[in-house]
Design a protein around this motif. Structure first.
Motif, PDB file in Angstrom:
ATOM      1  N   GLY A  89      23.929  11.355 -21.895  1.00 48.20           N
ATOM      2  CA  GLY A  89      24.562  11.448 -23.197  1.00 48.20           C
ATOM      3  C   GLY A  89      25.698  10.473 -23.441  1.00 48.20           C
ATOM      4  O   GLY A  89      25.947   9.537 -22.663  1.00 48.20           O
ATOM      5  N   ALA A  90      26.424  10.735 -24.541  1.00 48.53           N
ATOM      6  CA  ALA A  90      27.442   9.802 -25.024  1.00 48.53           C
ATOM      7  C   ALA A  90      28.589   9.600 -24.045  1.00 48.53           C
ATOM      8  O   ALA A  90      29.201   8.533 -24.008  1.00 48.53           O
ATOM      9  N   ASN A  91      28.900  10.630 -23.264  1.00 46.82           N
ATOM     10  CA  ASN A  91      30.026  10.522 -22.320  1.00 46.82           C
ATOM     11  C   ASN A  91      29.530  10.433 -20.876  1.00 46.82           C
ATOM     12  O   ASN A  91      30.105  11.032 -19.964  1.00 46.82           O
ATOM     13  N   ALA A  92      28.465   9.678 -20.672  1.00 44.96           N
ATOM     14  CA  ALA A  92      27.860   9.578 -19.348  1.00 44.96           C
ATOM     15  C   ALA A  92      28.880   9.123 -18.306  1.00 44.96           C
ATOM     16  O   ALA A  92      29.652   8.189 -18.530  1.00 44.96           O
ATOM     17  N   LEU A  93      28.878   9.799 -17.158  1.00 47.71           N
ATOM     18  CA  LEU A  93      29.765   9.457 -16.047  1.00 47.71           C
ATOM     19  C   LEU A  93      28.925   8.796 -14.962  1.00 47.71           C
ATOM     20  O   LEU A  93      27.954   9.380 -14.475  1.00 47.71           O
ATOM     21  N   LEU A  94      29.291   7.567 -14.608  1.00 50.22           N
ATOM     22  CA  LEU A  94      28.539   6.826 -13.605  1.00 50.22           C
ATOM     23  C   LEU A  94      29.413   6.513 -12.394  1.00 50.22           C
ATOM     24  O   LEU A  94      30.626   6.327 -12.521  1.00 50.22           O
ATOM     25  N   GLU A  95      28.778   6.467 -11.228  1.00 52.10           N
ATOM     26  CA  GLU A  95      29.427   5.962 -10.022  1.00 52.10           C
ATOM     27  C   GLU A  95      28.984   4.515  -9.865  1.00 52.10           C
ATOM     28  O   GLU A  95      27.860   4.240  -9.453  1.00 52.10           O
ATOM     29  N   LEU A  96      29.857   3.587 -10.210  1.00 52.72           N
ATOM     30  CA  LEU A  96      29.521   2.173 -10.111  1.00 52.72           C
ATOM     31  C   LEU A  96      29.835   1.677  -8.707  1.00 52.72           C
ATOM     32  O   LEU A  96      30.982   1.719  -8.252  1.00 52.72           O
ATOM     33  N   ASP A  97      28.810   1.233  -8.020  1.00 50.40           N
ATOM     34  CA  ASP A  97      28.969   0.669  -6.676  1.00 50.40           C
ATOM     35  C   ASP A  97      29.244  -0.818  -6.847  1.00 50.40           C
ATOM     36  O   ASP A  97      28.332  -1.620  -7.080  1.00 50.40           O
ATOM     37  N   ILE A  98      30.531  -1.174  -6.745  1.00 51.38           N
ATOM     38  CA  ILE A  98      30.954  -2.566  -6.950  1.00 51.38           C
ATOM     39  C   ILE A  98      31.327  -3.164  -5.601  1.00 51.38           C
ATOM     40  O   ILE A  98      32.396  -2.886  -5.048  1.00 51.38           O
ATOM     41  N   GLU A  99      30.395  -3.937  -5.050  1.00 51.45           N
ATOM     42  CA  GLU A  99      30.610  -4.572  -3.748  1.00 51.45           C
ATOM     43  C   GLU A  99      30.979  -3.549  -2.686  1.00 51.45           C
ATOM     44  O   GLU A  99      31.893  -3.752  -1.884  1.00 51.45           O
ATOM     45  N   GLY A 100      30.294  -2.412  -2.701  1.00 50.79           N
ATOM     46  CA  GLY A 100      30.506  -1.389  -1.695  1.00 50.79           C
ATOM     47  C   GLY A 100      31.616  -0.403  -2.015  1.00 50.79           C
ATOM     48  O   GLY A 100      31.774   0.602  -1.313  1.00 50.79           O
ATOM     49  N   LYS A 101      32.360  -0.642  -3.075  1.00 51.60           N
ATOM     50  CA  LYS A 101      33.436   0.262  -3.475  1.00 51.60           C
ATOM     51  C   LYS A 101      32.994   1.063  -4.704  1.00 51.60           C
ATOM     52  O   LYS A 101      32.515   0.501  -5.684  1.00 51.60           O
ATOM     53  N   ILE A 102      33.148   2.399  -4.637  1.00 50.01           N
ATOM     54  CA  ILE A 102      32.708   3.260  -5.726  1.00 50.01           C
ATOM     55  C   ILE A 102      33.814   3.419  -6.769  1.00 50.01           C
ATOM     56  O   ILE A 102      34.950   3.752  -6.441  1.00 50.01           O
ATOM     57  N   GLN A 103      33.464   3.140  -8.012  1.00 49.49           N
ATOM     58  CA  GLN A 103      34.376   3.336  -9.135  1.00 49.49           C
ATOM     59  C   GLN A 103      33.748   4.302 -10.131  1.00 49.49           C
ATOM     60  O   GLN A 103      32.690   4.033 -10.692  1.00 49.49           O
ATOM     61  N   LEU A 104      34.407   5.466 -10.336  1.00 51.36           N
ATOM     62  CA  LEU A 104      33.945   6.387 -11.364  1.00 51.36           C
ATOM     63  C   LEU A 104      34.251   5.781 -12.736  1.00 51.36           C
ATOM     64  O   LEU A 104      35.373   5.324 -12.984  1.00 51.36           O
ATOM     65  N   ALA A 105      33.270   5.775 -13.604  1.00 54.72           N
ATOM     66  CA  ALA A 105      33.465   5.177 -14.931  1.00 54.72           C
ATOM     67  C   ALA A 105      32.750   6.006 -15.978  1.00 54.72           C
ATOM     68  O   ALA A 105      31.617   6.444 -15.777  1.00 54.72           O
ATOM     69  N   MET A 106      33.434   6.216 -17.106  1.00 56.12           N
ATOM     70  CA  MET A 106      32.857   6.981 -18.206  1.00 56.12           C
ATOM     71  C   MET A 106      32.518   6.035 -19.359  1.00 56.12           C
ATOM     72  O   MET A 106      33.292   5.136 -19.687  1.00 56.12           O
ATOM     73  N   THR A 107      31.358   6.264 -19.960  1.00 54.23           N
ATOM     74  CA  THR A 107      30.920   5.433 -21.074  1.00 54.23           C
ATOM     75  C   THR A 107      31.881   5.555 -22.250  1.00 54.23           C
ATOM     76  O   THR A 107      32.216   6.651 -22.675  1.00 54.23           O
ATOM     77  N   LYS A 108      32.326   4.420 -22.750  1.00 51.68           N
ATOM     78  CA  LYS A 108      33.222   4.401 -23.901  1.00 51.68           C
ATOM     79  C   LYS A 108      32.505   3.907 -25.150  1.00 51.68           C
ATOM     80  O   LYS A 108      32.640   4.468 -26.231  1.00 51.68           O
ATOM     81  N   GLN A 109      31.737   2.836 -25.012  1.00 51.36           N
ATOM     82  CA  GLN A 109      31.009   2.283 -26.159  1.00 51.36           C
ATOM     83  C   GLN A 109      29.744   1.587 -25.673  1.00 51.36           C
ATOM     84  O   GLN A 109      29.770   0.852 -24.680  1.00 51.36           O
ATOM     85  N   VAL A 110      28.652   1.838 -26.380  1.00 53.16           N
ATOM     86  CA  VAL A 110      27.375   1.207 -26.051  1.00 53.16           C
ATOM     87  C   VAL A 110      26.919   0.411 -27.267  1.00 53.16           C
ATOM     88  O   VAL A 110      26.766   0.968 -28.354  1.00 53.16           O
ATOM     89  N   GLN A 111      26.717  -0.886 -27.077  1.00 56.68           N
ATOM     90  CA  GLN A 111      26.228  -1.743 -28.161  1.00 56.68           C
ATOM     91  C   GLN A 111      24.714  -1.875 -28.030  1.00 56.68           C
ATOM     92  O   GLN A 111      24.205  -2.273 -26.986  1.00 56.68           O
ATOM     93  N   VAL A 112      24.006  -1.525 -29.119  1.00 55.80           N
ATOM     94  CA  VAL A 112      22.548  -1.544 -29.111  1.00 55.80           C
ATOM     95  C   VAL A 112      22.044  -2.496 -30.189  1.00 55.80           C
ATOM     96  O   VAL A 112      22.551  -2.496 -31.315  1.00 55.80           O
ATOM     97  N   ASP A 113      21.047  -3.299 -29.847  1.00 52.04           N
ATOM     98  CA  ASP A 113      20.433  -4.197 -30.822  1.00 52.04           C
ATOM     99  C   ASP A 113      19.722  -3.367 -31.880  1.00 52.04           C
ATOM    100  O   ASP A 113      18.885  -2.513 -31.568  1.00 52.04           O
ATOM    101  N   ASP A 114      20.052  -3.610 -33.159  1.00 50.15           N
ATOM    102  CA  ASP A 114      19.512  -2.800 -34.257  1.00 50.15           C
ATOM    103  C   ASP A 114      17.996  -2.935 -34.398  1.00 50.15           C
ATOM    104  O   ASP A 114      17.332  -1.997 -34.835  1.00 50.15           O
ATOM    105  N   VAL A 115      17.460  -4.091 -34.050  1.00 47.43           N
ATOM    106  CA  VAL A 115      16.031  -4.337 -34.237  1.00 47.43           C
ATOM    107  C   VAL A 115      15.228  -3.934 -33.004  1.00 47.43           C
ATOM    108  O   VAL A 115      14.289  -3.140 -33.068  1.00 47.43           O
TER     109      VAL A 115
END
Length: 207
Positions: free
Chosen positions: A57-83
């Motif tokens: 959903g809109a407030n998706a919580l992801l564990e981003l594995d950035i070079e072996g380091k985990i960063q919790l991140a919540m979705t703030k804005q998603v840009q989608v192509d209209d077409v």
């Protein structure tokens, strides 16, 4: 709310050209803001990211594995192509376990009000404060058996434990009104009425 792990790659190229190259590789450009640190520019796997955002959903919580380091991140804005309806870019906000965040939660109206009424949803979301790792995916409001004239205000909505309302408690969320009755004659009835009037006028002319 459960989190989903996504392996991310740091990116050093920016601009529209770089973003197009990333998308051609079936990846999604993204950036993580927050906690006073410099933004982290990333490239995310396209399909895995799309499914994670779709499932959580809109407030998706992801564990981003950035070079072996985990960063919790919540979705703030998603840009989608209209077409093409594909994700072009995602903004995240960095969060920590136990940290409070302010988010908009979708409102889902369930149940049926009594016959002859109409249910009007005046607010599709409620703004709440909650733990970043326990953000509700939605808030259900039951209208089962409610009568016309019933109004449900934000302050009367039952929230999950640990969630605090930020929206004005007096804000109208759901309004139950009397259903509007269309008193206009059906097409057949109208045609019959017109025919009768025409016949009556013709008879009058003959006299």
């Amino acid at each position: 709310m459960s989190s989903e792990k996504i392996v991310a790659e740091k990116r050093t190229e920016f601009g529209k050209g770089a973003a197009r190259r990333i998308r051609r590789e079936n990846k999604i450009p993204a950036v993580v803001y927050g906690h006073g640190a410099d933004p982290i520019h990333l490239s995310l796997p396209g399909h895995a990211t799309m499914m994670a955002l779709k499932n959580h959903g809109a407030n998706a919580l992801l564990e981003l594995d950035i070079e072996g380091k985990i960063q919790l991140a919540m979705t703030k804005q998603v840009q989608v192509d209209d077409v093409r309806r594909v994700i072009e870019h995602v903004d995240f906000v960095a969060v920590r376990a136990g940290e409070k965040v302010t988010v908009d939660i979708p409102v889902h109206v369930v149940g049926d009000a009594i016959s002859g009424t109409m249910v009007v949803t005046d607010a599709n979301t409620l703004t709440v404060e909650t733990e970043a790792t326990h953000v509700p995916e939605g808030i259900e409001i039951s209208v089962e058996g409610l009568e016309a004239g019933t109004q449900i205000l934000a302050g009367a909505v039952e929230l999950p434990k640990g969630t605090t309302l930020v929206t004005d408690p007096e804000a109208l969320v759901v309004n139950i009104t009397e259903a509007q009755i269309n008193e206009e004659p059906a097409d057949g009835e109208a045609a019959e009425g017109e025919a009768a009037e025409a016949a009556e006028a013709e008879a009058t002319d003959g006299e």
